[in-house]
Design a protein around this motif. Structure first.
Motif, PDB file in Angstrom:
ATOM      1  N   LYS A  67       0.852  -1.191   0.000  1.00 31.93           N
ATOM      2  CA  LYS A  67       0.000   0.000   0.000  1.00 31.93           C
ATOM      3  C   LYS A  67       0.881   1.231   0.000  1.00 31.93           C
ATOM      4  CE  LYS A  67      -4.078  -1.853   0.180  1.00 31.93           C
ATOM      5  NZ  LYS A  67      -4.982  -1.812  -0.940  1.00 31.93           N
ATOM      6  N   PHE A  68       0.368   2.281  -0.627  1.00 34.44           N
ATOM      7  CA  PHE A  68       1.079   3.551  -0.768  1.00 34.44           C
ATOM      8  C   PHE A  68       0.084   4.643  -0.399  1.00 34.44           C
ATOM      9  CE2 PHE A  68       3.313   6.260  -4.319  1.00 34.44           C
ATOM     10  CZ  PHE A  68       3.731   7.174  -3.365  1.00 34.44           C
ATOM     11  N   MET A  69       0.269   5.255   0.767  1.00 33.15           N
ATOM     12  CA  MET A  69      -0.608   6.338   1.221  1.00 33.15           C
ATOM     13  C   MET A  69       0.068   7.665   0.939  1.00 33.15           C
ATOM     14  SD  MET A  69      -2.309   5.130   4.745  1.00 33.15           S
ATOM     15  CE  MET A  69      -3.737   4.090   4.708  1.00 33.15           C
ATOM     16  N   ALA A  70      -0.638   8.510   0.188  1.00 31.58           N
ATOM     17  CA  ALA A  70      -0.061   9.778  -0.246  1.00 31.58           C
ATOM     18  C   ALA A  70      -0.953  10.942   0.156  1.00 31.58           C
ATOM     19  CB  ALA A  70       0.127   9.764  -1.762  1.00 31.58           C
ATOM     20  N   ASP A  71      -0.323  11.973   0.722  1.00 24.16           N
ATOM     21  CA  ASP A  71      -1.026  13.215   1.026  1.00 24.16           C
ATOM     22  C   ASP A  71      -1.154  13.986  -0.284  1.00 24.16           C
ATOM     23  OD1 ASP A  71      -2.206  15.305   2.403  1.00 24.16           O
ATOM     24  OD2 ASP A  71      -0.312  16.128   3.128  1.00 24.16           O
ATOM     25  N   PRO A  72      -2.386  14.192  -0.782  1.00 26.81           N
ATOM     26  CA  PRO A  72      -2.562  14.636  -2.166  1.00 26.81           C
ATOM     27  C   PRO A  72      -2.302  16.099  -2.525  1.00 26.81           C
ATOM     28  CG  PRO A  72      -4.683  14.158  -1.159  1.00 26.81           C
ATOM     29  CD  PRO A  72      -3.636  13.779  -0.164  1.00 26.81           C
ATOM     30  N   PRO A  73      -2.380  17.086  -1.635  1.00 26.67           N
ATOM     31  CA  PRO A  73      -2.220  18.453  -2.137  1.00 26.67           C
ATOM     32  C   PRO A  73      -0.952  18.640  -2.969  1.00 26.67           C
ATOM     33  CG  PRO A  73      -2.964  18.524   0.109  1.00 26.67           C
ATOM     34  CD  PRO A  73      -2.655  17.071  -0.200  1.00 26.67           C
ATOM     35  N   TYR A  74      -1.090  19.343  -4.053  1.00 26.93           N
ATOM     36  CA  TYR A  74      -0.011  19.700  -4.991  1.00 26.93           C
ATOM     37  C   TYR A  74       0.465  18.540  -5.867  1.00 26.93           C
ATOM     38  CZ  TYR A  74       0.199  23.329  -1.438  1.00 26.93           C
ATOM     39  OH  TYR A  74      -0.131  24.294  -0.536  1.00 26.93           O
ATOM     40  N   TRP A  75       0.047  17.309  -5.588  1.00 26.39           N
ATOM     41  CA  TRP A  75       0.540  16.145  -6.311  1.00 26.39           C
ATOM     42  C   TRP A  75      -0.593  15.331  -6.922  1.00 26.39           C
ATOM     43  CZ3 TRP A  75       5.685  14.769  -7.094  1.00 26.39           C
ATOM     44  CH2 TRP A  75       6.617  15.634  -6.510  1.00 26.39           C
ATOM     45  N   TRP A  76      -1.748  15.957  -7.175  1.00 25.81           N
ATOM     46  CA  TRP A  76      -2.911  15.244  -7.713  1.00 25.81           C
ATOM     47  C   TRP A  76      -2.573  14.500  -9.003  1.00 25.81           C
ATOM     48  CZ3 TRP A  76      -6.627  14.599  -4.421  1.00 25.81           C
ATOM     49  CH2 TRP A  76      -6.908  15.577  -3.478  1.00 25.81           C
TER      50      TRP A  76
END
Length: 182
Positions: A67-76
């Motif tokens: 699994k890869f959890m990513a904080d999305p702001p700026y990287w959508w």
């Protein structure tokens, strides 16, 4: 601890474009946290997104990313590309501005650290980012934050470590029969 190729890992990603840093952190099934990538923006520049994308591709080739959890702001756009390439069930948005979710994730990591059930690679930037964290109480529990929004003291590696550990906690639980339960 060296993490050998083909090891099953969980990823946490906290990205920025400028005036901050971007971090990619892994966590093994045994709760070993390690830095896979760290990019600090120069004072008048931007994060090298191509280098980040290349590192993520290399990590997916080298390890078995669960699994890869990513904080999305700026990287959508990049997260959308990662979902297409690596699977929508594997790459997940995990907004760190959600107080309830982040408080739970921080509590999970605090508990693991408190019981010595987590190790780390001793990366100097990780140590610095961890020491820069401040605790902010919320109605759901404590979360880690920068000392002020304008602070130049980075915490991105710490945030990515929380996300990697949370991915491991949520998706890496062993059933009583032994195999991983997803």
């Amino acid at each position: 601890i060296d993490v050998p190729p083909e090891t099953r890992i969980f990823l946490g990603f906290d990205g920025s474009l400028a005036r901050d840093s971007t971090a990619l952190v892994g966590c093994t099934e045994e709760n070993h946290i390690f830095v896979l990538g760290h990019w600090e923006a120069p004072p008048d520049g931007r994060i090298n997104q191509a280098a980040v994308m290349e590192t993520v591709a290399t990590v997916f080739q080298k390890y078995r990313v669960i699994k890869f959890m990513a904080d999305p702001p700026y990287w959508w756009d990049q997260i959308t590309e990662w979902r297409k390439r690596y699977g929508e069930d594997r790459v997940l948005d995990y907004p760190t501005n959600s107080g309830q979710r982040m408080a739970k994730a921080c509590a999970n990591l605090y508990a693991a650290i408190g019981t010595a059930k987590v190790t780390h690679d001793g990366h100097p930037a990780m140590s610095r980012h961890l020491s820069n964290c401040r605790i902010k109480p919320t109605p759901w529990g404590d979360v880690i934050v920068k000392e002020t929004q304008q602070s130049d003291k980075r915490i991105d590696l710490a945030v990515a470590a929380v996300l990697a550990h949370e991915a491991r906690s949520l998706y890496g639980k062993r059933s009583q029969r032994g195999p991983m339960v997803w």
